[in-house]
Design a protein around this motif. Structure first.
Motif, PDB file in Angstrom:
ATOM      1  N   PHE A 505       0.823  -1.187  -0.004  1.00 13.81           N
ATOM      2  CA  PHE A 505      -0.157  -0.107   0.108  1.00 13.81           C
ATOM      3  C   PHE A 505       0.814   1.307   0.114  1.00 13.81           C
ATOM      4  CE2 PHE A 505      -3.349  -2.745   1.606  1.00 13.81           C
ATOM      5  CZ  PHE A 505      -4.419  -2.455   0.737  1.00 13.81           C
ATOM      6  N   SER A 506       2.055   1.114  -0.270  1.00  7.80           N
ATOM      7  CA  SER A 506       2.839   2.355  -0.316  1.00  7.80           C
ATOM      8  C   SER A 506       2.621   3.205  -1.420  1.00  7.80           C
ATOM      9  CB  SER A 506       4.498   1.755  -0.423  1.00  7.80           C
ATOM     10  OG  SER A 506       5.118   2.949  -0.688  1.00  7.80           O
ATOM     11  N   LEU A 507       2.875   4.327  -1.072  1.00  4.96           N
ATOM     12  CA  LEU A 507       2.663   5.358  -2.166  1.00  4.96           C
ATOM     13  C   LEU A 507       3.777   5.256  -3.435  1.00  4.96           C
ATOM     14  CD1 LEU A 507       2.062   8.794  -0.042  1.00  4.96           C
ATOM     15  CD2 LEU A 507       0.422   7.531  -1.385  1.00  4.96           C
ATOM     16  N   GLU A 508       4.827   4.483  -3.138  1.00  5.54           N
ATOM     17  CA  GLU A 508       5.852   4.273  -4.189  1.00  5.54           C
ATOM     18  C   GLU A 508       5.278   3.141  -5.052  1.00  5.54           C
ATOM     19  OE1 GLU A 508       9.931   4.191  -2.057  1.00  5.54           O
ATOM     20  OE2 GLU A 508       8.561   3.989  -0.390  1.00  5.54           O
ATOM     21  N   PRO A 510       2.991   2.356  -7.992  1.00  6.75           N
ATOM     22  CA  PRO A 510       1.896   3.119  -8.710  1.00  6.75           C
ATOM     23  C   PRO A 510       0.600   2.916  -8.971  1.00  6.75           C
ATOM     24  CG  PRO A 510       4.408   2.718  -9.987  1.00  6.75           C
ATOM     25  CD  PRO A 510       4.298   1.904  -8.679  1.00  6.75           C
ATOM     26  N   TYR A 511       0.216   1.369  -8.676  1.00  2.51           N
ATOM     27  CA  TYR A 511      -0.962   1.101  -8.758  1.00  2.51           C
ATOM     28  C   TYR A 511      -1.602   1.729  -7.385  1.00  2.51           C
ATOM     29  CZ  TYR A 511       0.751  -1.834 -12.246  1.00  2.51           C
ATOM     30  OH  TYR A 511       1.303  -2.300 -13.477  1.00  2.51           O
ATOM     31  N   VAL A 512      -0.927   2.187  -6.516  1.00  5.07           N
ATOM     32  CA  VAL A 512      -1.579   2.681  -5.451  1.00  5.07           C
ATOM     33  C   VAL A 512      -1.878   4.213  -5.901  1.00  5.07           C
ATOM     34  CG1 VAL A 512      -1.183   3.983  -3.073  1.00  5.07           C
ATOM     35  CG2 VAL A 512      -0.600   1.487  -3.673  1.00  5.07           C
ATOM     36  N   ILE A 513      -1.110   4.951  -6.728  1.00  3.16           N
ATOM     37  CA  ILE A 513      -1.513   6.208  -7.169  1.00  3.16           C
ATOM     38  C   ILE A 513      -2.873   5.984  -8.109  1.00  3.16           C
ATOM     39  CG2 ILE A 513      -0.474   8.035  -8.598  1.00  3.16           C
ATOM     40  CD1 ILE A 513       1.029   7.597  -6.018  1.00  3.16           C
ATOM     41  N   VAL A 514      -2.629   4.886  -8.902  1.00  8.64           N
ATOM     42  CA  VAL A 514      -3.804   4.896 -10.059  1.00  8.64           C
ATOM     43  C   VAL A 514      -4.942   4.624  -9.192  1.00  8.64           C
ATOM     44  CG1 VAL A 514      -4.604   2.911 -11.577  1.00  8.64           C
ATOM     45  CG2 VAL A 514      -2.259   3.625 -11.877  1.00  8.64           C
ATOM     46  N   LEU A 516      -5.804   5.874  -6.298  1.00  7.26           N
ATOM     47  CA  LEU A 516      -6.163   7.204  -5.591  1.00  7.26           C
ATOM     48  C   LEU A 516      -6.824   8.016  -6.730  1.00  7.26           C
ATOM     49  CD1 LEU A 516      -2.920   7.911  -3.437  1.00  7.26           C
ATOM     50  CD2 LEU A 516      -5.134   7.491  -2.588  1.00  7.26           C
ATOM     51  N   ILE A 597      -7.360  -4.001 -12.576  1.00  9.53           N
ATOM     52  CA  ILE A 597      -5.891  -4.036 -12.144  1.00  9.53           C
ATOM     53  C   ILE A 597      -5.445  -5.171 -12.181  1.00  9.53           C
ATOM     54  CG2 ILE A 597      -4.465  -2.973 -10.501  1.00  9.53           C
ATOM     55  CD1 ILE A 597      -5.328  -0.842 -12.316  1.00  9.53           C
ATOM     56  N   ALA A 601      -2.141  -6.278 -13.661  1.00 12.48           N
ATOM     57  CA  ALA A 601      -0.690  -6.446 -12.764  1.00 12.48           C
ATOM     58  C   ALA A 601      -0.625  -7.057 -11.562  1.00 12.48           C
ATOM     59  CB  ALA A 601      -0.626  -4.986 -12.518  1.00 12.48           C
TER      60      ALA A 601
END
Lengths: 696, 696
Positions: A505-508, A510-514, A516, A597, A601
């Motif tokens: 779940f880290s902001l690092e 990119p699928y978390v950014i997607v 969000l 997703i 991925a």
């Protein structure tokens, strides 16, 4: 005695209060024949709408219940049905009082301001107490039945899933009711204004306008029934999520598990009592300030709640200084302080909302001032205020998160949210008062009552604009806290159901950014759909009214009555049709994102994106909802401020500009904005249910 | 030859093209005496504004440079100054061409549409090529000087920090220029409309209006100089961030490090050549479609760029199929495909923006249609469209993130962003054309040229509204990708500088949520400040114009000239005063949040909250900016569509409503919305610099 039984018993006074006060309201003077005739037209319209709305929702509900029964078993399906039916009931009963109190408030306002205030507020209090009481009884009763007669372990999956399903039922009703009611009320309002005030040049609430009854019906189905379903849902989800989080997160509680899970119910229970006491303090003081009377009632409730909650803590936990839990550990005092944070947040949100929507402060006055230079500058200033109005509530929520997290971790945040919702009875009472006074003003106008009566109902109504904005700010702020709790439930479920899947779940990632970004998009898309729906439905109203004027020239002359029912029926159909697609957006979006997703991925990123989506919805939804509800309230009261004789008063160019701002604010504050709250919750609950279903 | 020298050499043709074409533009017919007189008033006003703006920024700049010199050393300070000076130069030169091309375009439009188009587009192309060329030369030249004469290692801290400082200089200028110019242009525009069209009842661009010159000055200082500084910054930050990320993230490159870091520069270089070629294809076809001519130019550039970029890849990397890097590994082909993704994103964003702002599609027409029922419904529909317009661009960005991440990880995302920006020369050319045609129309009106001339400049201007919206959508979309790259730079820096601090960026950490919420709040607060600033400054304009009318009744009779310079001077002062506070918000917010959260919850959570803030800004800023810029463009063109004779045409009630929508859209699309882009970047860069300073 079993603690959840105590909670049920504490909920009963709300119902008794409701019955007792409704009788009192209904026994008061219903006004003259003309007033009763108008009121019964509003009643019929409102009931017809609600019937059709519930029939439509029932279809969706039955399908959903069957899906739940198949994927999660019959306990969940029953929980869902209970949540849905009671949510609908809270709205239905509240509205039925409201459509009877409106005419009686108009009648009482003939005697004086205090008389009108008392009647309107009491009918609002019936709705408020029913919302809080029914929600508490539903969740405490379910918990009792599951853990005692059915003897399921309090932290077993069956109990957790039943509580989630109960919340889902309430949420699903709520989004339909909020959105459908919101579309109805604003389509009728905007449509009536456009064709009446603008085209035909007749005043607001003029009986010659065929849409005038629909406008008054809208106040009841939107601001009363829709709002009640929304707050019922917020109550259920928040208290339920706190219980679920306790079950999922706190290990090694042993015998303390059931008291810890029952504690949120007891907090809700005692606050019902303090809310009832508070209602008796809503009285005009020597200053004749209506808002002051409201504050008095709220403050009495809030202050009495502090010792009441403390008593409950000591009763349930025994030693307040002992450390609770193993994996996470804090004392009873820590948790108690978190509930105080929740009460303070509630007070601050009310105060900030009043600042941004009250006629005596800078924001509303700046919009009124900007109206002098035209429609465009009124709207620009209104939009600027609506954006600015998000800042302080966000900072308050952030401070609340930090404070309660420092005291007792995620459970602390959950308790702060629970304490906020514990005051729902009082807050809803303040809100449900609004549509009653709004209707009372309309009835006074249509029945040709004395101008002093209308002046009194107008004064009551101006405060209603603020209290309506308050409830929405309160609901969305509590949603901000509840969303964190629900997200924690999601991640905990994830590790329990899929111990082998390592979700990052880290902001690092990119699928978390997607996730969000997609989450943040949902309130925008939903808001856009809500606003266009109002536009389309209002267009239908305009067409219908134009036809009625064209076919019967006697309407404008006052020699023949317009066909009110036809317009009501038309708006009903339009609102029901328009509410379905946007309401399904938050139901399907989480499911689609997870599968899309996962396909691209892998499952671990599917889960990560879905989790991030849940937070993206709240991060953007908080701002969309706060800006819309505060901005809309400010626009409305800027118009009222001008009508009170400032900047040229009624009929001036500034007033025309302010009417434009008010029209823009209407779908903002009553359709799109408030519906974001149940939308956030549904997204979260669907994600939890998806996890359960995937784990099967 | 050294690759960065090649990049500098590839940048030179842009400068040569700029000089050559400016001469050509300047040598064309400057129109009659009256036209020249008006044009020189605009020139003087624009230069006076820019001078004062740069003086103000210089004060902030000198202070910042000193702070950088003290905390990070003189290399960073020099980098900052270079970035700042060149960013200012790009805006200054572009504006100087623009204020001379306007009158020549009006003169050329007397001969025909193609003549007007050619002149306006060529002057836009000068700005476009200068922005791309200067940015490329600045960054490639700096990289060369640092790595060859100064012999610093390409991935050394000094080089990384110098590149970041270079970007910071450009960003700081950019936010002031965007916001100051945006406030100027919209205060003058709104003020002129309010007091001219609404109060005095004189048409737009009427020479009797004292604010009319200020309005035309605004187009140049806002839409030309401000935009040029913004895109210069976007170019520098994106290409710089790609280089920095390569240096920080890719280990074990060995000899491949310098070619890998130079590759983004070379991509930028060849795309300057393809952009120059593309400009020659902007010609009206048989359909006489102006937008078609623009598309032709863009498509030629985009398509030629594909083989050109491939050649550069093969030249820099040699074997395209060999795996690059150790910690992250991909082939040259993977990276090349990422650049194609960037080109496709650019094309799609242009296409989507045209759909949402072009007069021939549903969104603009729905706003025009809604204008029939009044001001309120126009604004409601416009707001609904502005929210809806965020959906497709977001989905395109998300698809781009997923695609390029799957191919080559974060470096892939960085390359997609770099390829987007590589086309900046062409995109800025399309945009900078807008204010020239807008001014040309004003000059034609004021100089009393034939109506056919005004019709031609109006046709050119309508396309300008769309191309202006396109650039903003393009800039913010690239910011979405660049922000991810900058966040990666932040996290990598963090592990390098503070290896002992275990920062938890997981969404499960409440301080991450706190950071996301504060970050999401910033665009709302910033937008609100920008909108109120416009309102206040426009109010000053109204007052000034009213005074001029009152003091000299000859102005309205046309017997005496208004004092244009006085109004210009007044707006200048107001805009400069208003731009400072909002511009400093993104500079100080990251610093305050870091220290506040560190104080409450320790340094690891301070870093976590700061990182989350960076993403919160982009997650909410993307939607705020996209909705404002698209919505504003749609409102503007809905008015134009009505003026073309639909829904009652000019002077109808629908037209009045559309003028309101246009006024609302003005600060949306030209002040608050576009300034969000540099704001996002500044927040990120300040965070990077803060890390460097803390590590000292």
């Amino acid at each position: 005695m079993n603690l959840s039984i105590i909670a049920v018993l504490l909920g009963l006074p709300a119902i008794i209060y409701g019955i007792f006060i409704s009788r009192k309201v209904l026994s008061s003077d219903p006004g003259n024949e003309e007033m009763q005739r108008i009121a019964s037209a509003i009643q019929e319209g409102a009931q017809a709408y609600l019937l059709r709305q519930y029939l439509t929702i029932a279809i969706v509900g039955v399908v959903t219940a069957m899906v739940l029964a198949i994927f999660l078993g019959w306990i969940s399906a029953i929980g869902f049905v209970i949540g849905a039916v009671l949510s609908g009931a809270a709205g239905f009963i509240g509205m039925n009082i409201s459509v009877r109190a409106n005419v009686r408030t108009a009648a009482a306002a003939r005697s004086g301001l205090q008389e009108g205030l008392t009647l309107a507020f009491q009918s609002g209090a019936v709705t408020g107490m029913l919302v809080a009481g029914l929600a508490l009884i539903a969740i405490a009763g379910s918990f009792y039945v599951l853990t005692v007669p059915m003897a399921l372990a309090a932290n077993s999956r069956a109990v957790v899933e039943a509580l989630v399903a109960l919340a889902f039922g309430a949420s699903l009703i709520s989004i339909f009711a909020r959105l459908g009611g919101g579309i109805f009320t604003k389509a009728a309002d905007v449509g009536a204004d456009l064709v009446g005030k603008v085209e035909a040049g007749i005043p607001e609430d003029d009986p010659r306008n065929p849409a005038v009854i629909a406008d008054n019906v809208g106040d009841n189905v939107g601001d009363c029934a829709g709002m009640a379903a929304d707050l019922f849902e917020t109550y259920l989800v928040t208290v339920g999520a706190t219980m679920v989080l306790t079950a999922l997160l706190m290990t090694g509680l042993g015998d303390a598990l059931v008291p810890m899970m029952s504690l949120p119910l007891l907090i809700g229970g005692v606050c019902i009592i303090t809310s009832i006491i508070g209602t008796f303090f809503v009285r005009l003081g020597s200053s004749q300030s209506i808002m002051g009377a409201m504050y008095k009632g709220f403050l009495v409730t809030a202050i009495l709640s502090i010792p009441a909650i403390l008593v409950v803590f000591q009763y349930a936990l025994g030693d307040m200084s002992a450390s609770i839990g193993q994996s996470i550990s804090f004392t009873g005092w820590d948790l108690f302080l978190c509930t105080l944070i929740g009460l303070v947040i509630t007070g601050l949100i009310i105060w900030i909302t009043e600042y941004y929507t009250g006629t005596q402060y800078r924001p509303v006055r700046s919009i009124a001032k900007a109206s002098e230079t035209g429609h465009g500058t009124n709207v620009i200033q209104g939009l600027a205020i609506s954006m600015e109005a998000t800042a302080l509530p966000t900072l308050v929520i952030i401070a609340g998160i930090i404070g309660s997290y420092q005291l007792a971790g995620l459970i602390g945040i959950a308790y702060a949210a629970t304490a906020m919702l514990a005051l729902a009875g009082m807050v809803v009472a303040l809100d449900a008062y609004g549509p009653v006074t709004d209707n009372a003003g309309g009835i006074a106008e249509m029945a040709g009552l004395d101008d002093t009566v209308r002046a009194r109902t107008d004064a009551l109504d101006a405060v209603g604009n603020t209290t309506k904005a308050v409830t929405k700010g309160y609901a969305i702020a509590s949603a901000g806290l509840a969303a964190l709790v629900l997200f924690a439930a999601y991640t905990t479920d994830l590790t329990e159901f899929f111990p082998g899947v390592d979700v990052n779940f880290s902001l690092e990632n990119p699928y978390v950014i997607v996730g969000l970004l997609i989450g943040a998009l949902l309130p925008y898309l939903f808001g856009s759909m809500g606003m266009t729906a109002v536009g389309r439905a209002a267009g239908d109203v305009v067409k219908d009214v134009r036809e009625q004027f064209a076919n019967d020239s006697g309407i404008m002359l006052g020699t023949s009555k317009p066909n009110y029912a036809r317009t009501v029926d038309m708006v009903t159909k339009a609102a029901i049709k328009e509410m379905v697609v946007p309401s399904l957006l938050p139901v399907f979006a989480p499911v689609i994102v997870y599968f899309a997703i996962t396909f691209v991925a892998g499952q671990q990123n599917g889960f990560a994106a879905l989790g991030a989506l849940l937070l993206g919805v709240i991060i953007s939804g908080l701002f969309v909802a706060l800006s819309m509800t505060s901005g809309g309230g400010a626009w409305d009261n800027a118009k009222k401020y001008i009508e009170d004789g400032h900047h040229g008063g009624k009929g001036s160019e500034a007033h025309k500009a302010a009417v434009t701002g008010d029209t823009v604010g209407d779908p903002y504050k009553d359709t799109a904005g408030p519906a974001v709250n149940p939308m956030i919750k549904i997204t979260n609950i669907v994600a939890l249910l998806l996890l359960s279903a995937l784990a099967m």
